[in-house]
Design a protein around this motif. Sequence first.
Motif, PDB file in Angstrom:
ATOM      1  N   CYS A   1     -12.997  -0.543  -5.098  1.00  0.00           N
ATOM      2  CA  CYS A   1     -11.657  -0.639  -5.690  1.00  0.00           C
ATOM      3  C   CYS A   1     -10.915   0.686  -5.597  1.00  0.00           C
ATOM      4  O   CYS A   1     -11.512   1.743  -5.756  1.00  0.00           O
ATOM      5  CB  CYS A   1     -11.770  -0.996  -7.158  1.00  0.00           C
ATOM      6  N   ILE A   2      -9.621   0.596  -5.356  1.00  0.00           N
ATOM      7  CA  ILE A   2      -8.787   1.793  -5.340  1.00  0.00           C
ATOM      8  C   ILE A   2      -7.593   1.522  -6.240  1.00  0.00           C
ATOM      9  O   ILE A   2      -6.883   0.532  -6.048  1.00  0.00           O
ATOM     10  CB  ILE A   2      -8.327   2.121  -3.905  1.00  0.00           C
ATOM     11  N   LEU A   3      -7.417   2.362  -7.239  1.00  0.00           N
ATOM     12  CA  LEU A   3      -6.309   2.163  -8.177  1.00  0.00           C
ATOM     13  C   LEU A   3      -5.067   2.862  -7.653  1.00  0.00           C
ATOM     14  O   LEU A   3      -5.106   4.041  -7.307  1.00  0.00           O
ATOM     15  CB  LEU A   3      -6.699   2.741  -9.538  1.00  0.00           C
ATOM     16  N   GLY A   4      -3.959   2.108  -7.570  1.00  0.00           N
ATOM     17  CA  GLY A   4      -2.672   2.683  -7.186  1.00  0.00           C
ATOM     18  C   GLY A   4      -1.706   2.499  -8.347  1.00  0.00           C
ATOM     19  O   GLY A   4      -1.576   1.396  -8.880  1.00  0.00           O
ATOM     20  N   ILE A   5      -1.059   3.586  -8.770  1.00  0.00           N
ATOM     21  CA  ILE A   5      -0.246   3.545  -9.992  1.00  0.00           C
ATOM     22  C   ILE A   5       1.235   3.538  -9.633  1.00  0.00           C
ATOM     23  O   ILE A   5       1.735   4.479  -9.020  1.00  0.00           O
ATOM     24  CB  ILE A   5      -0.579   4.770 -10.879  1.00  0.00           C
ATOM     25  N   LEU A   6       1.923   2.463  -9.994  1.00  0.00           N
ATOM     26  CA  LEU A   6       3.361   2.350  -9.699  1.00  0.00           C
ATOM     27  C   LEU A   6       4.131   2.437 -11.012  1.00  0.00           C
ATOM     28  O   LEU A   6       4.078   1.528 -11.845  1.00  0.00           O
ATOM     29  CB  LEU A   6       3.663   1.019  -8.999  1.00  0.00           C
ATOM     30  N   THR A   7       4.814   3.574 -11.198  1.00  0.00           N
ATOM     31  CA  THR A   7       5.548   3.779 -12.440  1.00  0.00           C
ATOM     32  C   THR A   7       7.032   3.510 -12.201  1.00  0.00           C
ATOM     33  O   THR A   7       7.639   4.121 -11.326  1.00  0.00           O
ATOM     34  CB  THR A   7       5.332   5.217 -12.949  1.00  0.00           C
ATOM     35  N   GLY A   8       7.596   2.563 -12.941  1.00  0.00           N
ATOM     36  CA  GLY A   8       9.016   2.232 -12.820  1.00  0.00           C
ATOM     37  C   GLY A   8       9.728   2.565 -14.112  1.00  0.00           C
ATOM     38  O   GLY A   8       9.122   3.120 -15.037  1.00  0.00           O
TER      39      GLY A   8
ATOM     40  N   LEU B   1       9.421  -7.378  -1.583  1.00  0.00           N
ATOM     41  CA  LEU B   1       8.570  -6.596  -2.496  1.00  0.00           C
ATOM     42  C   LEU B   1       9.226  -6.351  -3.862  1.00  0.00           C
ATOM     43  O   LEU B   1       8.534  -6.313  -4.878  1.00  0.00           O
ATOM     44  CB  LEU B   1       8.150  -5.268  -1.858  1.00  0.00           C
ATOM     45  N   ASP B   2      10.568  -6.210  -3.888  1.00  0.00           N
ATOM     46  CA  ASP B   2      11.227  -6.013  -5.196  1.00  0.00           C
ATOM     47  C   ASP B   2      11.014  -7.235  -6.083  1.00  0.00           C
ATOM     48  O   ASP B   2      10.708  -7.111  -7.275  1.00  0.00           O
ATOM     49  CB  ASP B   2      12.739  -5.782  -5.011  1.00  0.00           C
ATOM     50  N   GLU B   3      11.154  -8.401  -5.480  1.00  0.00           N
ATOM     51  CA  GLU B   3      10.969  -9.640  -6.249  1.00  0.00           C
ATOM     52  C   GLU B   3       9.515  -9.761  -6.721  1.00  0.00           C
ATOM     53  O   GLU B   3       9.241 -10.145  -7.857  1.00  0.00           O
ATOM     54  CB  GLU B   3      11.345 -10.832  -5.363  1.00  0.00           C
ATOM     55  N   LEU B   4       8.591  -9.392  -5.828  1.00  0.00           N
ATOM     56  CA  LEU B   4       7.176  -9.463  -6.179  1.00  0.00           C
ATOM     57  C   LEU B   4       6.865  -8.567  -7.387  1.00  0.00           C
ATOM     58  O   LEU B   4       6.223  -8.992  -8.349  1.00  0.00           O
ATOM     59  CB  LEU B   4       6.328  -9.030  -4.973  1.00  0.00           C
ATOM     60  N   VAL B   5       7.366  -7.344  -7.329  1.00  0.00           N
ATOM     61  CA  VAL B   5       7.115  -6.406  -8.434  1.00  0.00           C
ATOM     62  C   VAL B   5       7.724  -6.949  -9.730  1.00  0.00           C
ATOM     63  O   VAL B   5       7.082  -6.922 -10.788  1.00  0.00           O
ATOM     64  CB  VAL B   5       7.669  -4.994  -8.096  1.00  0.00           C
ATOM     65  N   ALA B   6       8.933  -7.505  -9.645  1.00  0.00           N
ATOM     66  CA  ALA B   6       9.582  -8.038 -10.850  1.00  0.00           C
ATOM     67  C   ALA B   6       8.752  -9.177 -11.450  1.00  0.00           C
ATOM     68  O   ALA B   6       8.564  -9.241 -12.678  1.00  0.00           O
ATOM     69  CB  ALA B   6      10.989  -8.524 -10.506  1.00  0.00           C
TER      70      ALA B   6
END
Length: 299
Positions: free
Chosen positions: A45-52, A162-167
């Motif tokens: 596993c690799i954790l990727g952190i997306l801060t919005g 991708l914007d819709e996916l994140v939302a």
Amino acid sequence: MSEEHRCGVVAIAGRPNVGKSTLLNRLLGAKIAIVTPKPQTTRDCILGILTGPGSQILFQDIPGIHQPPKPLNRRMMAVADAALADADVVLVMTDASKAAHCLQEDKLVLDRVRDAGKPTVLAINKIDLLDKPSLLPLMEAYGIQAGFDTIIPISAVTGDGLDELVAEVVKRLPVGPALYPEDELSDRSLRFLATEIVREKLTLNTRKEIPYSTAVTIDTFTEPEPPLAVTIEMTIHVERSSQKAIVIGRGGSMLKKIGTEARIDLEGLMERKVMLKLFVRVDEEWASSDAALRRLLDE
Ligand SMILES: Nc1nc2c(ncn2[C@@H]2O[C@H](COP(=O)(O)OP(=O)(O)OP(=O)(O)O)[C@@H](O)[C@H]2O)c(=O)[nH]1
Ligand SMILES: [Mg+2]
């Protein structure tokens, strides 16, 4: 009323090679997970952190879900199951370019995801490779036969959808404060990334069983004050001496190519000079030995 801040873990689940690691890198705008055209690239596993603005998504890129022929694969599936159990949301990913057999090939993934019982979103990836009329029937099949109510067509390469996916993902996260500083992108060390980059170059440059028979470990990692170069010594473990000969190549040519490509990536990542020394060692059938797996793969 202001929206509440959301934070949670999103496991990216799918068959090998559907584009999970590509998606993670694209979302973060940085290469934190290696990508190759061959299946079973990601082993851990690799954790990727997306801060919005109102959220922090902790994406777990997990090994592709497949039938385990060897202890190495069983280990990869244990890692995947643990990540599914720990996730708040599961992002299931499939490959639109395989439209004809997609649902059938995804059975193993869908069964495991169903067992995990988490809120799910389906991303149909690689739509850049799909002719438009095939998309709707594919979405209907996943909606009706697999029961997904949120299906988003995306391309991890072009960034479409991708914007819709994140939302959609954020909506399903629990309310809570950010768990990591906003400039942090991953939980993985530079040392781990260095071994992964060598494994990526190995996988890209070799064929058949070689990518699946190699592991990379760090021997030394020295970071002196700049302008002195960072010096990294790593060992590539193979299962048989015939594989050692292939990885070294005629007159050392293959090892040199792998080393040069890896060094260039590492220098880009660290923004400084790197000296890389690679060694190749036969570790008989390491991928079939639980003790060797622990020794080579546990950080
Ligand atoms: N055309 C196209 N290719 C893609 C897309 N996403 C990923 N790929 C390619 O698909 C291949 C596999 O990508 P990975 O990101 O390594 O796939 P993965 O799901 O992480 O694979 P494992 O780690 O083996 O489970 C690579 O050659 C990618 O460049 C996409 O949206 N469009
Ligand atoms: Mg991957």
